[in-house]
Structures are given as structure tokens and as C-alpha cells.
Design an enzyme around this catalytic site. Structure first.
Site, short mmCIF file in Angstrom:
data_model
loop_
_atom_site.label_atom_id
_atom_site.label_comp_id
_atom_site.label_asym_id
_atom_site.label_seq_id
_atom_site.Cartn_x
_atom_site.Cartn_y
_atom_site.Cartn_z
N THR A 55 0.98 -1.14 0.04
CA THR A 55 0.13 -0.03 0.05
C THR A 55 0.94 1.36 0.07
O THR A 55 2.01 1.14 0.68
CB THR A 55 -0.95 0.22 1.25
N CYS B 168 -1.93 5.09 -5.35
CA CYS B 168 -2.66 3.98 -4.47
C CYS B 168 -2.81 2.90 -4.94
O CYS B 168 -3.12 2.74 -6.33
CB CYS B 168 -4.09 4.81 -3.99
#
Length: 230
Positions: free
Chosen positions: A83, A197
Site C-alpha cells: 500500500t 494508491c
């Protein structure tokens, strides 16, 4: 082959992409029935997301440190945090481990530099677009000029990530808005846009825009394959 450690589940939707990309990369390099040696800890994202939005980053760090240590104990030779946003607590995780961390921003910046890109747009969560842990690293370590959307657009990008993409929802309407925001970054002078992202590539791909896109999930996974096979 080194054993790759993955700290995933944030969200699990993008962790699937990591697992697939890494195994395909190893198989492409080695052929036959080869696949990656992996240790994966997949966390429950709900308490992490709640701590993010109340600003309790120390709590998120402790949750991830615990899981990262279990990855190391499982035999991983190095770690990926799957992430972008949770690289905010990468220093705490690195300090708790004896294995190296392969940082997603570094992997992305190295590809941008190799392609000659110096002025780049950034899409991600509000945390990634507004705080210095990510864009500051691109600027200070790699000399990048980083552009982000205006405030209302940042709010929209953020809400789509949490309310749709992390829940497996891929909307044509949201894609159209993202493509418009990407075009706006290009109009400001961005030579390319980082999909900062790990879920955004589920929504927007190269065929949706003429602006060059840098998918951090694919870049991070490819770097892991190279490191594992070096």
C-alpha cells in the site's frame, strides 16, 4: 531465489494484484512451473482505516509492526508494504525488522528517472497527496516536482478509493472523473501521473488516457521480482 515478504490486506483487492504480478513475473523469468517464494501477512483493514481517519498513526504503526515481524519470522528475506499510504509508518516498521524494506516510492521514482520524467502528477489517498512522507521523498531523494489535484478533486479521489475501490466497486462514472482529473494534472505541466494508491489501477489503465500512467502496484511488484532473483 529469495523469499518475498508481503504485508497486505490494505486493501485485499490490491493485494491480489501483487500476488498475481509477482508470481507471473517470476514465472516469466524462470519458466516452467516456477512461482515466487512468498510469505504474506494480510491484515484486517477496518481497524487500520479507522485509525488513519482519526489520525492515530502510532496505532497503525503498531498493528503493522506486529504483522511485519510475523512475515520476517516466516522466513522472508525482504519486505514490501502493499500500500502507498501506510508507507507513512515505514520508518517504524523498518526499525522493528532486521530484513530490508523495499520502499514503493523509491521503486516508482527509479522508473520515472529512467524514463526521464521530472514533473509528475500524483493521485492517491488524501494522506498520500497532502502529507510529506511520500511526495517529500520523491522531491528530496529524487529531485521530482510533484503536482496534486485541487482540494475538491483530492476529496473525490480519496472517497472513491475507500468507498468504492477498496470494496471491489469499479464505476465508469468514477473512472471518467479520474480521467478528467488526470487531464487537469497534465494541463498543469505533469509529464506523467503516478497512480499512488494500489487500488487505482483497478479503475484507470493506460487505454483510458493519453497521459502516461505509472502504476505503483505493478512497479513495486516488478522490483520485488528483480530483487528476489538477483
Amino acid at each position: 531465489m529469495k523469499t518475498i515478504g508481503l504485508l497486505g490486506g490494505m486493501s485485499w483487492e490490491s493485494t491480489v494484484s501483487y500476488y498475481q504480478a509477482i508470481n507471473r513475473g517470476v514465472n516469466a523469468a524462470l519458466g516452467g512451473l516456477h512461482s515466487a517464494r512468498l510469505v504474506l501477512a494480510s491484515v484486517d483493514f477496518a481497524p487500520i482505516e479507522a485509525a488513519q481517519h482519526r489520525g492515530d498513526w502510532d496505532a497503525t504503526a503498531q498493528m503493522l509492526v506486529d504483522s511485519a515481524q510475523s512475515v520476517e519470522a516466516g522466513g522472508a528475506d525482504f519486505l514490501l508494504i502493499c500500500t502507498n499510504t501506510m508507507h507513512k509508518v515505514a520508518p517504524q516498521i523498518e526499525a522493528a525488522l532486521s530484513i530490508p524494506l523495499l520502499h514503493i516510492a523509491d521503486a516508482t521514482a527509479e522508473v520515472l528517472q529512467a524514463d526521464g520524467v521530472r514533473r509528475v502528477g500524483l493521485l492517491g489517498t488524501r494522506f498520500t497527496m497532502e502529507q510529506d512522507f511520500y511526495l517529500g521523498r520523491l522531491r528530496d531523494r529524487f529531485g521530482m516536482e510533484v503536482l496534486v489535484p485541487e482540494a475538491a478533486e483530492r476529496d473525490f479521489v480519496h472517497s472513491v478509493i475507500y468507498d468504492e475501490l477498496c470494496r471491489g466497486v469499479v464505476s465508469d462514472a468514477s473512472r471518467a472523473c479520474y480521467v478528467e482529473i488526470i487531464a487537469g494534472l497534465q494541463a498543469q505541466g505533469a509529464e506523467a501521473v503516478i497512480l499512488g494508491c494500489t487500488e487505482i489501477a483497478l479503475l484507470v489503465q493506460a487505454e483510458h488516457t493519453a497521459v502516461p500512467l505509472y502504476d505503483t502496484t505493478a512497479i513495486h511488484a516488478a522490483a520485488a521480482v528483480r530483487h528476489a532473483l538477483a
